[in-house]
Design an enzyme around this catalytic site. Structure first.
Site, PDB file in Angstrom:
ATOM      1  N   ARG A 118      34.376  40.297  37.514  1.00 54.40           N
ATOM      2  CA  ARG A 118      34.516  39.339  36.434  1.00 54.40           C
ATOM      3  C   ARG A 118      33.523  38.197  36.582  1.00 54.40           C
ATOM      4  O   ARG A 118      33.000  37.687  35.607  1.00 54.40           O
ATOM      5  CB  ARG A 118      35.945  38.793  36.442  1.00 54.40           C
ATOM      6  CG  ARG A 118      36.157  37.591  35.585  1.00 54.40           C
ATOM      7  CD  ARG A 118      37.613  37.377  35.298  1.00 54.40           C
ATOM      8  NE  ARG A 118      38.195  38.575  34.735  1.00 54.40           N
ATOM      9  CZ  ARG A 118      39.471  38.949  34.908  1.00 54.40           C
ATOM     10  NH1 ARG A 118      40.278  38.207  35.625  1.00 54.40           N
ATOM     11  NH2 ARG A 118      39.926  40.050  34.364  1.00 54.40           N
ATOM     12  N   TYR A 119      33.305  37.766  37.789  1.00 48.31           N
ATOM     13  CA  TYR A 119      32.400  36.648  38.051  1.00 48.31           C
ATOM     14  C   TYR A 119      31.075  37.194  38.570  1.00 48.31           C
ATOM     15  O   TYR A 119      31.020  38.306  39.099  1.00 48.31           O
ATOM     16  CB  TYR A 119      33.020  35.733  39.102  1.00 48.31           C
ATOM     17  CG  TYR A 119      34.288  35.050  38.663  1.00 48.31           C
ATOM     18  CD1 TYR A 119      34.241  33.955  37.801  1.00 48.31           C
ATOM     19  CD2 TYR A 119      35.523  35.487  39.118  1.00 48.31           C
ATOM     20  CE1 TYR A 119      35.405  33.323  37.416  1.00 48.31           C
ATOM     21  CE2 TYR A 119      36.695  34.848  38.734  1.00 48.31           C
ATOM     22  CZ  TYR A 119      36.637  33.766  37.883  1.00 48.31           C
ATOM     23  OH  TYR A 119      37.786  33.140  37.504  1.00 48.31           O
ATOM     24  N   ARG A 178      31.138  37.721  42.841  1.00 44.72           N
ATOM     25  CA  ARG A 178      32.277  38.168  43.655  1.00 44.72           C
ATOM     26  C   ARG A 178      33.106  39.201  42.902  1.00 44.72           C
ATOM     27  O   ARG A 178      33.177  39.167  41.680  1.00 44.72           O
ATOM     28  CB  ARG A 178      33.142  36.983  44.074  1.00 44.72           C
ATOM     29  CG  ARG A 178      33.601  36.069  42.947  1.00 44.72           C
ATOM     30  CD  ARG A 178      33.783  34.645  43.508  1.00 44.72           C
ATOM     31  NE  ARG A 178      34.443  33.741  42.576  1.00 44.72           N
ATOM     32  CZ  ARG A 178      33.826  33.093  41.604  1.00 44.72           C
ATOM     33  NH1 ARG A 178      32.542  33.298  41.375  1.00 44.72           N
ATOM     34  NH2 ARG A 178      34.489  32.262  40.816  1.00 44.72           N
ATOM     35  N   CYS A 228      53.565  47.201  48.005  1.00 44.70           N
ATOM     36  CA  CYS A 228      53.971  45.865  48.418  1.00 44.70           C
ATOM     37  C   CYS A 228      55.270  45.967  49.201  1.00 44.70           C
ATOM     38  O   CYS A 228      56.072  46.869  48.974  1.00 44.70           O
ATOM     39  CB  CYS A 228      54.189  44.956  47.203  1.00 44.70           C
ATOM     40  SG  CYS A 228      52.651  44.262  46.591  1.00 44.70           S
ATOM     41  N   CYS A 244      57.602  41.254  43.853  1.00 43.64           N
ATOM     42  CA  CYS A 244      57.848  39.940  43.269  1.00 43.64           C
ATOM     43  C   CYS A 244      58.192  40.129  41.802  1.00 43.64           C
ATOM     44  O   CYS A 244      57.457  40.810  41.077  1.00 43.64           O
ATOM     45  CB  CYS A 244      56.604  39.060  43.356  1.00 43.64           C
ATOM     46  SG  CYS A 244      55.999  38.840  45.027  1.00 43.64           S
ATOM     47  N   CYS A 254      55.385  39.266  39.315  1.00 43.14           N
ATOM     48  CA  CYS A 254      54.071  39.883  39.565  1.00 43.14           C
ATOM     49  C   CYS A 254      53.256  39.986  38.276  1.00 43.14           C
ATOM     50  O   CYS A 254      53.735  40.477  37.256  1.00 43.14           O
ATOM     51  CB  CYS A 254      54.251  41.278  40.152  1.00 43.14           C
ATOM     52  SG  CYS A 254      52.675  42.072  40.527  1.00 43.14           S
ATOM     53  N   ARG A 309      50.738  41.901  37.988  1.00 37.76           N
ATOM     54  CA  ARG A 309      50.384  43.324  37.837  1.00 37.76           C
ATOM     55  C   ARG A 309      51.650  44.181  37.787  1.00 37.76           C
ATOM     56  O   ARG A 309      51.682  45.295  38.289  1.00 37.76           O
ATOM     57  CB  ARG A 309      49.475  43.771  38.984  1.00 37.76           C
ATOM     58  CG  ARG A 309      48.216  42.947  39.072  1.00 37.76           C
ATOM     59  CD  ARG A 309      47.110  43.586  39.882  1.00 37.76           C
ATOM     60  NE  ARG A 309      45.988  42.664  39.969  1.00 37.76           N
ATOM     61  CZ  ARG A 309      45.619  42.021  41.076  1.00 37.76           C
ATOM     62  NH1 ARG A 309      46.244  42.249  42.224  1.00 37.76           N
ATOM     63  NH2 ARG A 309      44.617  41.179  41.059  1.00 37.76           N
ATOM     64  N   ASP A 354      51.132  33.916  34.214  1.00 40.22           N
ATOM     65  CA  ASP A 354      50.386  34.740  33.254  1.00 40.22           C
ATOM     66  C   ASP A 354      51.269  35.279  32.129  1.00 40.22           C
ATOM     67  O   ASP A 354      52.488  35.304  32.233  1.00 40.22           O
ATOM     68  CB  ASP A 354      49.746  35.931  33.978  1.00 40.22           C
ATOM     69  CG  ASP A 354      48.550  35.507  34.826  1.00 40.22           C
ATOM     70  OD1 ASP A 354      47.887  34.525  34.466  1.00 40.22           O
ATOM     71  OD2 ASP A 354      48.308  36.181  35.851  1.00 40.22           O
ATOM     72  N   ASP A 386      44.711  31.346  34.145  1.00 36.54           N
ATOM     73  CA  ASP A 386      43.850  32.520  34.137  1.00 36.54           C
ATOM     74  C   ASP A 386      43.750  32.966  32.681  1.00 36.54           C
ATOM     75  O   ASP A 386      44.758  33.335  32.070  1.00 36.54           O
ATOM     76  CB  ASP A 386      44.435  33.621  35.034  1.00 36.54           C
ATOM     77  CG  ASP A 386      43.339  34.364  35.802  1.00 36.54           C
ATOM     78  OD1 ASP A 386      42.192  34.402  35.288  1.00 36.54           O
ATOM     79  OD2 ASP A 386      43.618  34.894  36.886  1.00 36.54           O
ATOM     80  N   LYS A 407      39.574  32.040  35.702  1.00 35.64           N
ATOM     81  CA  LYS A 407      40.448  30.902  35.946  1.00 35.64           C
ATOM     82  C   LYS A 407      39.854  29.621  35.375  1.00 35.64           C
ATOM     83  O   LYS A 407      38.706  29.309  35.624  1.00 35.64           O
ATOM     84  CB  LYS A 407      40.653  30.742  37.449  1.00 35.64           C
ATOM     85  CG  LYS A 407      41.289  31.962  38.058  1.00 35.64           C
ATOM     86  CD  LYS A 407      41.331  31.865  39.569  1.00 35.64           C
ATOM     87  CE  LYS A 407      41.877  33.120  40.181  1.00 35.64           C
ATOM     88  NZ  LYS A 407      40.930  34.255  40.149  1.00 35.64           N
TER      89      LYS A 407
HETATM   90  C1  LIG Z   1      40.669  35.057  41.058  1.00 35.73           C
HETATM   91  C2  LIG Z   1      39.644  36.060  40.958  1.00 35.73           C
HETATM   92  C3  LIG Z   1      38.476  35.995  41.722  1.00 35.73           C
HETATM   93  C4  LIG Z   1      38.216  34.880  42.700  1.00 35.73           C
HETATM   94  O1  LIG Z   1      38.120  33.658  42.078  1.00 35.73           O
HETATM   95  P1  LIG Z   1      37.904  32.353  42.951  1.00 35.73           P
HETATM   96  O2  LIG Z   1      37.994  31.243  41.960  1.00 35.73           O
HETATM   97  O3  LIG Z   1      36.562  32.494  43.596  1.00 35.73           O
HETATM   98  O4  LIG Z   1      38.983  32.321  43.981  1.00 35.73           O
HETATM   99  C5  LIG Z   1      37.545  36.993  41.565  1.00 35.73           C
HETATM  100  N1  LIG Z   1      37.722  37.993  40.702  1.00 35.73           N
HETATM  101  C6  LIG Z   1      38.824  38.083  39.929  1.00 35.73           C
HETATM  102  C7  LIG Z   1      38.950  39.213  38.987  1.00 35.73           C
HETATM  103  C8  LIG Z   1      39.816  37.128  40.042  1.00 35.73           C
HETATM  104  O5  LIG Z   1      40.914  37.224  39.279  1.00 35.73           O
END
Ligand SMILES: *Cc1c(COP(=O)(O)O)cnc(C)c1O
Length: 448
Positions: free
Chosen positions: A130-131, A134, A143, A147, A150, A152, A311, A348, A355
């Site tokens: 998504r980012y 990362r 699990c 929870c 959850c 998911r 969420d 989110d 986020k």
């Molecule tokens: C939360 C999340 C991250 C990490 O986000 P940070 O703000 O760096 O902690 C990376 N990918 C996805 C899909 C996420 O939901």
């Protein structure tokens, strides 16, 4: 194992001993401290739950619980179950996170199975990218405890989405092929329900990728199965630094002797610890509870990282609070307690926008040379901006810049989003939604 009897007593209370004996008459402290024993004896039926807690539901209620359970299965570790206080259990924060609630069957307006579009942003199974830099790698769909809140929930207990070794290999290959990925988050399910050896293999594979700078693991085992944090596990994890761990405490009651012991082991292994809480109605939607929680976390060397707005997943409506409740909590933390005890409150974005941090407003007004701010006490103050600030037009020619970035190590990526609008080296002047009619008309007329 090196514990004096006094600590042992606190870890294995009379109440816990009673539960252990009901589960298995001959069980002892060493069973209670064995995480696999808890997994083997996880509570999966309503009858078992009643038997072990002494709580009795009406026949009517039970029938409805069964319907709920058909849709969203139940699983509670004996340890986590032992934290439920029977008196007033309906308002107990542990009970509410662990046991069925018939309101889970309500699908409220605007709720979705996959509100964060994690499945859409998945280039290969098990990866959510998504980012820019990362990715999330789902390594387990198991699990220790399910929870109730959850996000998911749609996947809980779903046999089809268990990632096998070939799927994880595919995910690792994706990371190898994408040099921009410098941070990998292992999630699931709970990565710590994998065996030490298997997790060691995954971490070794990831560590061998030159562009992977940090690895993070998200786990709730310190909360619901603290005995999973064994010396063997910790010794294995230590080999893979820099490794960060985020856990998921929601209520101060969860910081028991056993949980604190698990956190100590992880922190002593040099692993930076963070915590991600979810704001939950009737569980932790209170400034005092939150302040107590963050204080207990930092005393155990855990940095509160995120506070999540709940969420829009199906079946969570009874857990959701207005955003204003989160802002109120942030107002009560910022300035009132240590900066490092304050998490970032995030929503989110539904649809996969990631986020988004939200907080109270601190900037009250602004002129060309002054900013008017207010502090946590309500004091209104002014900050005089510099009379002279030679803003250098940045052309991203970092080689020539006297800020001395080591260009070889610097981030190469071009700005996106609002950063792009602010930059001097990109001439984009606006961001336009893709379905903007005005712009569509222009294109038809051959303009633009
Ligand atoms: C939360 C999340 C991250 C990490 O986000 P940070 O703000 O760096 O902690 C990376 N990918 C996805 C899909 C996420 O939901």
């Amino acid at each position: 194992m090196g514990h004096n009897t006094k600590t042992m007593e606190k870890i294995f209370t009379k109440h816990q001993e009673t539960i252990a004996h009901k589960i298995e008459p001959k069980s002892q402290l060493k069973n209670w401290r064995d995480w696999k024993w808890h997994m083997r004896h996880a509570i999966k039926t309503i009858d078992e739950f009643e038997n072990l807690t002494g709580i009795q539901f009406s026949a009517e209620e039970k029938k409805k619980f069964e319907e709920t359970q058909d849709r969203f299965p139940l699983s509670i570790t004996p340890y986590y179950l032992s934290l439920i206080k029977k008196e007033n259990f309906r308002h107990d924060p542990v009970y509410k996170q662990a046991f069925l609630d018939n309101r889970e069957l309500i699908v409220a307006n605007s709720e979705m199975g996959d509100p964060l579009s994690e499945d859409h942003d998945s280039p290969v199974p098990g990866i959510t990218h998504r980012y820019p830099d990362r990715v999330l790698l789902l390594v387990s769909n198991v699990c220790a405890m399910y929870c109730r809140h959850c996000t998911r929930k749609r996947k809980v207990g779903d046999r089809d989405s268990i990632p096998d070794k070939s799927q994880i290999k595919e995910g690792i290959q994706y990371i190898k092929d994408h040099p921009q990925v410098r941070d990998v988050l292992l999630s699931g399910g709970d990565p710590f329900l994998l065996s030490d050896d298997y997790l060691d293999w995954i971490l070794t594979e990831l560590r061998a990728i030159p562009h992977v700078q940090v690895i993070r693991i998200g786990t709730r085992t310190p909360v619901v199965l603290p005995y999973r944090i064994t010396d063997d596990l910790v010794n294995m994890l230590k080999k893979h630094h820099p490794l960060w761990i985020n856990t998921h405490f929601n209520h101060p009651r969860e910081l028991t002797t056993s949980a604190r012991e698990a956190l100590t082991k992880l922190a002593d292994a040099g692993i930076p610890l963070g915590n991600q809480s979810v704001l939950l109605a009737d569980v932790n939607d209170c400034p005092r509870i939150m302040k107590d929680l963050v204080h207990k976390l930092v005393m155990n060397r855990v940095r509160p990282y995120y506070l999540y707005q709940c969420d829009l997943s199906e079946g969570l409506s009874h857990f959701r609070t207005p955003v204003g409740k989160g802002i109120e909590i942030m107002e009560s933390l910022i300035g009132h307690t240590s900066g490092f005890a304050v998490p970032t409150y995030v929503i989110d974005a539904p649809g996969g926008g990631g986020k988004i941090p939200v907080m109270p407003n601190y900037i009250i007004s602004w002129s060309t040379n002054k900013v008017i701010l207010r502090n946590y006490e309500g004091v209104i103050t002014s900050y005089q901006e510099p009379d002279k600030y030679e803003s250098t037009i940045c052309d991203r020619n970092c080689d020539k810049c006297n800020l001395e970035l080591d260009v070889a190590e610097g981030d190469e990526m071009n700005a996106i989003g609002i950063e792009q609008l602010l930059s001097d080296y990109d001439d984009t002047i606006s961001l336009i939604p893709s379905n903007n009619e005005r712009y569509e008309r222009r294109n038809e007329d051959g303009q633009d």
